[in-house]
Design an enzyme around this catalytic site. Structure first.
Site, short mmCIF file in Angstrom:
data_model
loop_
_atom_site.label_atom_id
_atom_site.label_comp_id
_atom_site.label_asym_id
_atom_site.label_seq_id
_atom_site.Cartn_x
_atom_site.Cartn_y
_atom_site.Cartn_z
N ARG A 261 0.80 -1.22 0.00
CA ARG A 261 0.00 0.00 0.00
C ARG A 261 0.85 1.28 0.00
O ARG A 261 0.63 2.18 -0.82
CB ARG A 261 -0.93 0.03 1.24
CG ARG A 261 -2.13 -0.86 1.16
CD ARG A 261 -2.49 -1.43 2.53
NE ARG A 261 -1.51 -2.42 2.87
CZ ARG A 261 -1.65 -3.72 2.62
NH1 ARG A 261 -2.79 -4.15 2.17
NH2 ARG A 261 -0.70 -4.59 2.88
N THR A 262 1.79 1.38 0.92
CA THR A 262 2.50 2.66 1.10
C THR A 262 3.37 2.98 -0.12
O THR A 262 3.32 4.09 -0.65
CB THR A 262 3.36 2.60 2.37
OG1 THR A 262 2.55 2.10 3.44
CG2 THR A 262 3.90 3.97 2.73
N LYS B 235 25.47 -5.00 -0.83
CA LYS B 235 26.93 -5.18 -0.92
C LYS B 235 27.64 -4.53 0.26
O LYS B 235 28.85 -4.41 0.28
CB LYS B 235 27.46 -4.58 -2.21
CG LYS B 235 26.84 -5.14 -3.48
CD LYS B 235 27.41 -4.40 -4.69
CE LYS B 235 26.53 -4.54 -5.90
NZ LYS B 235 26.82 -3.53 -6.93
N ARG C 198 11.35 3.86 3.81
CA ARG C 198 10.85 2.90 4.81
C ARG C 198 12.05 2.09 5.26
O ARG C 198 12.83 1.61 4.44
CB ARG C 198 9.79 1.98 4.23
CG ARG C 198 9.46 0.82 5.15
CD ARG C 198 8.27 0.03 4.74
NE ARG C 198 7.03 0.75 5.02
CZ ARG C 198 5.83 0.18 4.95
NH1 ARG C 198 5.69 -1.07 4.59
NH2 ARG C 198 4.75 0.89 5.23
N HIS D 184 4.52 5.81 11.57
CA HIS D 184 4.14 5.67 10.15
C HIS D 184 3.17 6.84 9.89
O HIS D 184 1.97 6.66 9.86
CB HIS D 184 3.47 4.31 9.96
CG HIS D 184 3.22 3.91 8.55
ND1 HIS D 184 3.35 4.78 7.47
CD2 HIS D 184 2.83 2.71 8.03
CE1 HIS D 184 3.05 4.12 6.36
NE2 HIS D 184 2.74 2.87 6.67
N1 CP Z 1 -0.31 -0.08 5.93
C1 CP Z 1 0.90 -0.32 5.36
O1 CP Z 1 1.93 0.28 5.69
O2 CP Z 1 0.86 -1.28 4.39
P1 CP Z 1 2.12 -1.73 3.53
O3 CP Z 1 3.10 -2.39 4.46
O4 CP Z 1 1.59 -2.66 2.46
O5 CP Z 1 2.72 -0.49 2.92
#
Ligand code: CP
Length: 315
Positions: free
Chosen positions: A62-63, A90, A112, A140
């Site tokens: 999603r993100t 590496k 991320r 998040h």
């Molecule tokens: N909600 C969320 O962060 O989903 P993903 O890990 O798929 O990005």
């Protein structure tokens, strides 16, 4: 407020950095952008010529995709790099990798990472705007914002609502962003889960720690379940998934305690039959896929705002 308010954040690192006015402004901006995604031609020129790098050290559906869709709908040029196919494999350090990305003059780097604080670390080494797409167990922020946008759409306002968050609070960056965000916006946030998932600092975030799931969901306007973050636990912290589902899984019987118009939420990915039964995930009151839709609008807003696009016209 719009006449005097100025969004003054170059980086998006967490919800903690925002005031309630900031959050309202981001949600208003996202709401105004949402319609773009329903047009036959889903594109505006607002970020034309901007370069955005999606740098993901952990899996994401999603993100990552919604940041990319958001950037493309704003006409930015987007590039994706995953740790598994980058020179991090590496042995290149995060800072060295970031300096090399910076050498290519991106405007925004979205990251991320499994380490809490990774996004904040990058802000000390690069000039690009940094957006945290989830750092370890810390926060998040874009998920917290899309969750608040979804609730506000349905309930009109967040102030005064009772929001129950159930499950693995300790390892969930989503829980931290939601607790901080909903509390800043005036909601009462209750949390419940196995004792091993309940950190001692929750009171200081403003959450009410409940001794049972029933207590947390009683009269709740919103019930949110969290995935058990096995990837952040060295040893199992619960006896079995079956026992977890029995005592902490969200099912229809439990929801009898909530308000009749309760919203059912989950940040995804869902483990059906563990933290939430399928008939709840897919049934009355579920807004789980609306959360995903709003994720695109929120991420469009964040890209727009960190580029200092105040006063630009969205056509
Ligand atoms: N909600 C969320 O962060 O989903 P993903 O890990 O798929 O990005």
């Amino acid at each position: 407020m719009k006449d005097t308010y100025r969004f003054q954040h170059k980086h998006i690192l967490d919800i903690e950095q925002f005031s309630a006015a900031d959050i309202s402004y981001i949600l208003d901006t996202a709401t105004s952008f949402k319609e773009i995604s329903t047009r036959p031609i889903k594109k505006v020129p607002t970020l034309r010529g901007k370069t955005i790098i999606n740098f993901f050290f952990e899996p994401s559906t999603r993100t990552r995709l919604s940041f990319e869709i958001a950037a493309k709908r704003m006409s930015a040029d987007t590039f994706n790099i995953a740790a598994s196919t980058s020179s991090a494999k590496k042995g290149e350090t995060l800072i060295d990798t970031a300096l090399n990305l910076e050498a290519m003059n991106p405007d925004i780097i979205i990251i991320r990472h499994s380490s809490s604080g990774a996004a904040a670390l990058l802000t000390r080494h690069v000039n690009a705007a940094i957006i945290n797409a989830g750092d370890g167990t810390h926060e998040h922020p874009s998920q917290g914002l899309l969750d608040m946008m979804t609730v506000r759409e349905h309930k009109g306002e967040i102030e005064g609502l009772k929001v129950a968050i159930i499950g693995d609070i300790a390892h969930s960056r989503v829980a931290h962003s939601d607790i901080i965000g909903f509390t800043k916006m005036g909601a009462e946030v209750r949390v419940a889960g196995p004792a091993t998932f309940m950190p001692l600092y929750l009171d200081s975030l403003g959450a009410r720690v409940c001794s049972s799931v029933e207590e947390a969901v009683t009269d709740a306007d919103v019930v949110m379940a969290l995935r058990i973050q096995k990837e952040r636990q060295d040893d199992p912290l619960i006896p079995s998934l079956r026992e977890y589902a029995q005592f902490y899984g969200i099912n229809r019987s439990l929801l009898q305690h909530a308000r009749p118009d309760v919203l059912i939420m989950h940040p995804g990915p869902i483990n059906r039959g563990v933290e939430m039964n399928p008939d709840v995930a897919d049934g009355k009151g579920s807004v789980i896929l609306e959360q995903v839709t709003n994720g695109v609008a929120v991420r469009m807003a964040l890209l727009y705002l960190v580029m200092g696009a105040e006063g630009s016209n969205v056509e």
